[in-house]
Design a protein around this motif. Structure first.
Motif, mmCIF file in Angstrom:
data_model
loop_
_atom_site.group_PDB
_atom_site.id
_atom_site.type_symbol
_atom_site.label_atom_id
_atom_site.label_comp_id
_atom_site.label_asym_id
_atom_site.label_seq_id
_atom_site.Cartn_x
_atom_site.Cartn_y
_atom_site.Cartn_z
ATOM 1 N N ARG A 1 83.761 35.813 10.568
ATOM 2 C CA ARG A 1 82.551 35.238 11.171
ATOM 3 C C ARG A 1 82.329 33.803 10.696
ATOM 4 O O ARG A 1 82.720 33.459 9.575
ATOM 5 C CB ARG A 1 81.327 36.083 10.795
ATOM 6 N N ASN B 1 79.547 32.473 9.825
ATOM 7 C CA ASN B 1 78.507 32.380 8.781
ATOM 8 C C ASN B 1 78.420 33.683 8.017
ATOM 9 O O ASN B 1 79.022 34.683 8.393
ATOM 10 C CB ASN B 1 77.137 32.065 9.416
ATOM 11 N N ASN C 1 83.117 38.429 6.311
ATOM 12 C CA ASN C 1 83.054 37.071 5.742
ATOM 13 C C ASN C 1 84.312 36.260 6.039
ATOM 14 O O ASN C 1 84.322 35.040 5.916
ATOM 15 C CB ASN C 1 82.770 37.129 4.233
ATOM 16 N N ASN D 1 77.520 28.351 15.860
ATOM 17 C CA ASN D 1 77.623 28.327 14.394
ATOM 18 C C ASN D 1 77.251 29.643 13.716
ATOM 19 O O ASN D 1 77.635 29.873 12.582
ATOM 20 C CB ASN D 1 76.717 27.225 13.820
ATOM 21 N N ARG D 2 76.482 30.489 14.412
ATOM 22 C CA ARG D 2 76.066 31.756 13.806
ATOM 23 C C ARG D 2 76.644 32.913 14.614
ATOM 24 O O ARG D 2 76.553 32.916 15.848
ATOM 25 C CB ARG D 2 74.538 31.880 13.789
#
Ligand code: UD2
Ligand code: MN
Length: 343
Positions: free
Chosen positions: A341, A343, A338, A169-170
């Motif tokens: 990615r 996050n 942005n 998620n990151r």
């Protein structure tokens, strides 16, 4: 192949004999007022000076052909005597004559998780054109969308293996997670199968030759943003609580973790150590300022790379070509973080 014949750089013409001759000429003609003596001296003095100048002037280009001391504008060796690789410091023919008979395999790992899969086609196509051409290369692509891996024709002796792995998620976790994945890949299959390994960022393209001059025990590339900055401006991790901590006043170069490379045993030691240090930080609720790149720099401070690649091997399209770069070999493409990615 003829080996280099000279180990000294070309000498500048020596002006001492010329200065002595001029002084004696002035002495005989002006002080002693002897035209005869001064004329005889001119003929006598001119001969060795001319011979000397002749030797120097005409030998310079001959010397230059044999030595590779053609870069005086950049530093080409570290204080621990590892070469810093710049255009003009190596001869590809000689290097290929050394490495090709060794029949080596270069594993090359690339992570293309989530939207970063869009960078893979350009990466592979340009790698096929410029990267380790003529050597056996085994690409390992880690991705969560194997069906989207582009079909790129590969050269002879080159292969590609897809390893399906879940994304995270990151982006920070994806980037630092490469250390664990590399450690596992080397342990499970590469340790006895390949000699060298390079792990490379996928949001990049090759633009020029990247060959055997990059091979060594432990190889790191100088970061494009810090190659001309003093060490106290490097973005090392500065908090003592982190395992990646480097105090001010210490450090050699700021290396970019978009390339981790070297002999497989050395890279294994590096990724395993970084993975352990990352885990200790996690247990202590601290994340180093540039994640695995901070730990990579910490490791390399205490385990010096045996070869350092100049920013020719680690550029970014954001910057125009610096004058010290005679060639750009590998460069980060521009991306909107942005948009790509998670996050
Ligand atoms: C040029 C440069 O300084 N690069 C470093 C920098 O930012 P970067 O902006 O270059 O990091 P990045 O976003 O390219 O991430 C590094 C790599 O992780 C992979 N990835 C990342 C996100 C994602 O959603 N999917 C995916 O596959 C991919 O292979 C990518 O190339 O800082 C990172 C710190 O963590 C790494 O040290 C990078 O090497
Ligand atoms: Mn990147």
């Amino acid at each position: 192949l003829a080996p280099p014949s000279y180990v000294l750089p070309p000498r500048a013409p020596c002006l001492v004999p010329l200065a002595v001759s001029v002084a004696l000429l002035v002495y005989f003609s002006a002080v002693r007022s002897s035209i005869l003596l001064s004329s005889v001296f001119v003929v006598y003095a001119a001969f060795p000076v001319n011979v000397q100048l002749f030797i120097h002037l005409f030998s310079c280009p001959v010397f230059s052909m044999h030595v590779l001391v053609v870069r005086t504008d950049v530093v080409t060796v570290t204080p621990w005597l590892a070469p810093i690789v710049w255009e003009g410091t190596f001869d590809t023919n000689i290097l290929d004559a050394i490495y090709k008979p060794q029949n080596i395999t270069v594993a090359t790992t690339v992570f293309a998780m989530g939207k970063y899969i869009q960078f893979l086609k350009d990466f592979l196509e340009t790698a096929e054109k410029y990267y380790m051409v003529g050597y056996r290369v085994r690409y390992f692509i880690f991705t969560d969308s194997p069906e989207e891996v582009p079909v790129v024709p590969l050269g002879a002796d080159r292969s590609l293996t897809i390893i399906t792995a879940p994304s995270l998620n990151r982006w920070q976790d994806i980037s630092l997670g490469r250390m664990l994945r590399l450690e596992q890949l080397i342990e499970s299959q590469l340790a006895n199968e390949v000699e060298y390994i390079f792990s490379l960022d996928v949001d990049t393209k090759f633009h020029g030759h990247w060959g055997a001059e990059t091979l060594d025990s432990l190889v790191a590339a100088v970061h494009h943003s810090f190659y001309n900055y003093p060490r106290d401006q490097f973005t090392y991790e500065r908090r003592p609580k982190s395992q990646a901590y480097i105090p001010y006043g210490q450090g050699d170069y700021y290396y970019c973790a978009a390339m981790v490379g070297g002999q497989v045993e050395q890279v294994y030691k590096l990724v395993k150590t970084c993975r352990i240090q990352l885990n200790i930080d996690k247990a202590n609720s601290i994340e180093a300022v540039w994640q695995e790149e901070s730990h990579f720099n910490h490791y390399l401070l205490y385990n010096k790379p045996t070869k350092v690649l100049s920013p020719e091997y680690m550029w970014i399209d954001l910057y125009k070509q610096a004058s010290v770069l005679k060639v750009i070999r590998y460069s980060h493409v521009l991306k909107k973080n942005n948009e790509v990615r998670p996050n």
